[in-house]
Design an enzyme around this catalytic site. Structure first.
Site, PDB file in Angstrom:
ATOM      1  N   THR A 196       0.807  -1.208   0.000  1.00 60.26           N
ATOM      2  CA  THR A 196       0.000   0.000   0.000  1.00 60.26           C
ATOM      3  C   THR A 196       0.846   1.266   0.000  1.00 60.26           C
ATOM      4  O   THR A 196       1.841   1.334   0.710  1.00 60.26           O
ATOM      5  CB  THR A 196      -0.833  -0.002   1.298  1.00 60.26           C
ATOM      6  OG1 THR A 196      -1.353  -1.307   1.467  1.00 60.26           O
ATOM      7  CG2 THR A 196      -1.916   1.033   1.271  1.00 60.26           C
ATOM      8  N   ARG A 224     -12.141 -10.344  -2.179  1.00 64.26           N
ATOM      9  CA  ARG A 224     -11.463 -10.015  -0.916  1.00 64.26           C
ATOM     10  C   ARG A 224     -11.163  -8.516  -0.846  1.00 64.26           C
ATOM     11  O   ARG A 224     -10.692  -7.906  -1.794  1.00 64.26           O
ATOM     12  CB  ARG A 224     -10.174 -10.824  -0.816  1.00 64.26           C
ATOM     13  CG  ARG A 224      -9.331 -10.557   0.449  1.00 64.26           C
ATOM     14  CD  ARG A 224      -8.257  -9.542   0.215  1.00 64.26           C
ATOM     15  NE  ARG A 224      -7.306  -9.462   1.341  1.00 64.26           N
ATOM     16  CZ  ARG A 224      -6.390  -8.501   1.470  1.00 64.26           C
ATOM     17  NH1 ARG A 224      -6.283  -7.559   0.566  1.00 64.26           N
ATOM     18  NH2 ARG A 224      -5.562  -8.496   2.504  1.00 64.26           N
ATOM     19  N   VAL A 225     -11.424  -7.949   0.307  1.00 67.37           N
ATOM     20  CA  VAL A 225     -11.071  -6.553   0.563  1.00 67.37           C
ATOM     21  C   VAL A 225     -10.149  -6.534   1.774  1.00 67.37           C
ATOM     22  O   VAL A 225     -10.399  -7.214   2.769  1.00 67.37           O
ATOM     23  CB  VAL A 225     -12.344  -5.712   0.836  1.00 67.37           C
ATOM     24  CG1 VAL A 225     -11.988  -4.335   1.363  1.00 67.37           C
ATOM     25  CG2 VAL A 225     -13.176  -5.596  -0.444  1.00 67.37           C
ATOM     26  N   GLY A 226      -9.074  -5.780   1.686  1.00 67.39           N
ATOM     27  CA  GLY A 226      -8.124  -5.701   2.796  1.00 67.39           C
ATOM     28  C   GLY A 226      -8.426  -4.529   3.719  1.00 67.39           C
ATOM     29  O   GLY A 226      -9.534  -3.986   3.746  1.00 67.39           O
ATOM     30  N   ASP A 227      -7.413  -4.143   4.458  1.00 62.91           N
ATOM     31  CA  ASP A 227      -7.572  -3.054   5.435  1.00 62.91           C
ATOM     32  C   ASP A 227      -7.664  -1.671   4.787  1.00 62.91           C
ATOM     33  O   ASP A 227      -8.268  -0.751   5.342  1.00 62.91           O
ATOM     34  CB  ASP A 227      -6.372  -3.053   6.383  1.00 62.91           C
ATOM     35  CG  ASP A 227      -5.057  -2.821   5.624  1.00 62.91           C
ATOM     36  OD1 ASP A 227      -4.790  -3.568   4.657  1.00 62.91           O
ATOM     37  OD2 ASP A 227      -4.314  -1.880   5.972  1.00 62.91           O
ATOM     38  N   THR A 247       0.331  -0.534   6.334  1.00 65.24           N
ATOM     39  CA  THR A 247       0.725  -1.315   5.172  1.00 65.24           C
ATOM     40  C   THR A 247       0.951  -2.740   5.654  1.00 65.24           C
ATOM     41  O   THR A 247       1.199  -2.969   6.833  1.00 65.24           O
ATOM     42  CB  THR A 247       1.998  -0.740   4.520  1.00 65.24           C
ATOM     43  OG1 THR A 247       2.330  -1.533   3.380  1.00 65.24           O
ATOM     44  CG2 THR A 247       3.184  -0.747   5.474  1.00 65.24           C
ATOM     45  N   GLY A 248       0.852  -3.694   4.740  1.00 68.62           N
ATOM     46  CA  GLY A 248       1.086  -5.076   5.140  1.00 68.62           C
ATOM     47  C   GLY A 248      -0.164  -5.925   4.974  1.00 68.62           C
ATOM     48  O   GLY A 248      -1.105  -5.525   4.286  1.00 68.62           O
ATOM     49  N   GLY A 250      -3.501  -7.137   5.207  1.00 69.93           N
ATOM     50  CA  GLY A 250      -4.686  -6.427   5.674  1.00 69.93           C
ATOM     51  C   GLY A 250      -5.476  -7.154   6.742  1.00 69.93           C
ATOM     52  O   GLY A 250      -6.035  -6.530   7.649  1.00 69.93           O
TER      53      GLY A 250
HETATM   54  N1  GLY Z   1      -2.655  -3.760   3.093  1.00 68.53           N
HETATM   55  C1  GLY Z   1      -3.208  -4.093   1.855  1.00 68.53           C
HETATM   56  C2  GLY Z   1      -4.006  -5.309   1.829  1.00 68.53           C
HETATM   57  O1  GLY Z   1      -3.835  -6.205   2.622  1.00 68.53           O
HETATM   58  O2  GLY Z   1      -4.859  -5.405   0.978  1.00 68.53           O
END
Ligand code: GLY
Length: 339
Positions: A196, A224-227, A247-248, A250
């Site tokens: 990110t 899928r949706v991350g953070d 970042t990382g 999610g």
């Molecule tokens: N931090 C981005 C994701 O996991 O989608």
């Protein structure tokens, strides 16, 4: 096709519902030369303007954002213009155009933006639109909502004049075809999750804004949706306290509402660096006995309302870019918990 893939099919994550009415129209808060924290009576001098952003790609993004900030422009314009550079770069495989696709070959994008008045806009699972951050800003400024997803977000973007285009580059397609040979979902620390672009900026007025945008984890499940687009997880900003962004991987950040927690710790008097470290420690404790721990990397950046900033990551390898008048644009390796 999906059946012959080895895929870690994890139980559904606990959902993080960040509800709340959009502050569709709101008043400007007056800029002050100095302010007082809730935890300390001593006023501090505000260091501004200033930027912090994630990873190497933050350097180029900062350069763009500084064109606005360094000439007295608004932090909201600065963070949007900064991360748009990363979104449009086909060589960056974790954000926007050129991002690596999901396990079905689709590039799906997540982004969000916040300002000092707690206005927020977000898009998730958006396809075929080069600049999700600008769509997120439109959600914030031109709708009564905070978050739009999938087809609805795309339809909104098209209505607002964004153009639909194919975001899967030849390089990303090649990487995907290579991945298909084994089809294993096992994120590679600091590579597929070298991810990110998150940026926090304070302008001359002392106003904070923040933005976060990504194509998410490579080879993720479709949908899928991350953070990153979730307010409070990938990013959080409270104009009375400061901002944090992540970042990382999610899933680990969502489980701990990471960025909101960093801001709450700053509210209690922690420095940005201390707050980032404490939440990384929490993520470590919650995940260290879990099977996915070996491929979890998370990192946080934070800036408080004085323009002081800090960062911390779970594993070695995370870096962040900062820009201010005294030190210019520079890259720093974050402190970390483990190699
Ligand atoms: N931090 C981005 C994701 O996991 O989608």
């Amino acid at each position: 096709m999906i059946n012959r893939r080895k895929f870690i099919n994890k139980a559904a994550l606990g959902s993080v519902a960040i509800a709340g009415a959009s502050l569709y129209a709101c008043k400007e808060t007056p800029a002050t030369a100095s302010v007082t924290t809730t935890s300390s009576a001593a006023p501090k001098k505000i260091k501004k303007p200033a930027i912090i952003s994630t990873w190497n790609h933050g350097l180029v993004a900062n350069e763009e954002a500084w064109k606005t900030l360094g000439t007295g422009g608004a932090s909201l314009d600065a963070v949007e213009s900064g991360v748009r550079i990363t979104e449009a770069d086909p060589k960056i495989s974790t954000v926007g155009y050129g991002g690596w696709p999901d396990r079905d070959g689709f590039v799906t994008l997540d982004a969000c933006i916040m300002d000092h008045n707690s206005r927020a806009g977000s898009v998730a699972f958006l396809q075929d639109i080069m600049h999700p951050i600008s769509v997120a800003r439109k959600v914030m400024e031109e709708t009564p909502h905070v978050m739009l997803v999938g087809e609805g977000a795309k339809q909104f973007a098209l209505e607002k004049g964004f153009k639909a285009q194919n975001l899967l580059t030849d390089d990303a397609k090649k990487a995907y075809e290579e991945w298909l040979k084994k089809s294993e979902y096992k994120p590679v620390i600091n590579i597929e999750n070298h991810d990110t672009i998150s940026m926090i900026a304070m302008d001359e007025e002392g106003h904070l804004s923040a933005a976060c945008t990504t194509s998410g984890a490579a080879w993720k499940m479709h949908g899928r949706v991350g953070d990153s687009p979730i307010i409070g997880c990938g990013l959080f900003l409270d104009g009375d306290v400061g901002a944090a962004a992540a970042t990382g991987l999610g899933e680990a950040i969502i489980r701990t509402a990471g960025s909101a927690m960093v801001v709450e710790l700053m509210r209690q008097g922690k420095t940005p660096a201390e707050a980032c470290k404490e939440i990384v420690e929490r993520i470590y404790e919650k995940h260290r006995n879990q099977p996915e721990f070996d491929y979890i990397q998370v990192g946080f950046i934070a800036m408080n309302k004085y323009g002081e900033y800090g960062a911390y990551s779970l594993r070695k390898g995370f870096n962040y870019a900062t820009y201010d008048k005294d030190e210019g644009n520079k890259l720093t390796d974050a402190e970390f918990k483990m190699a």
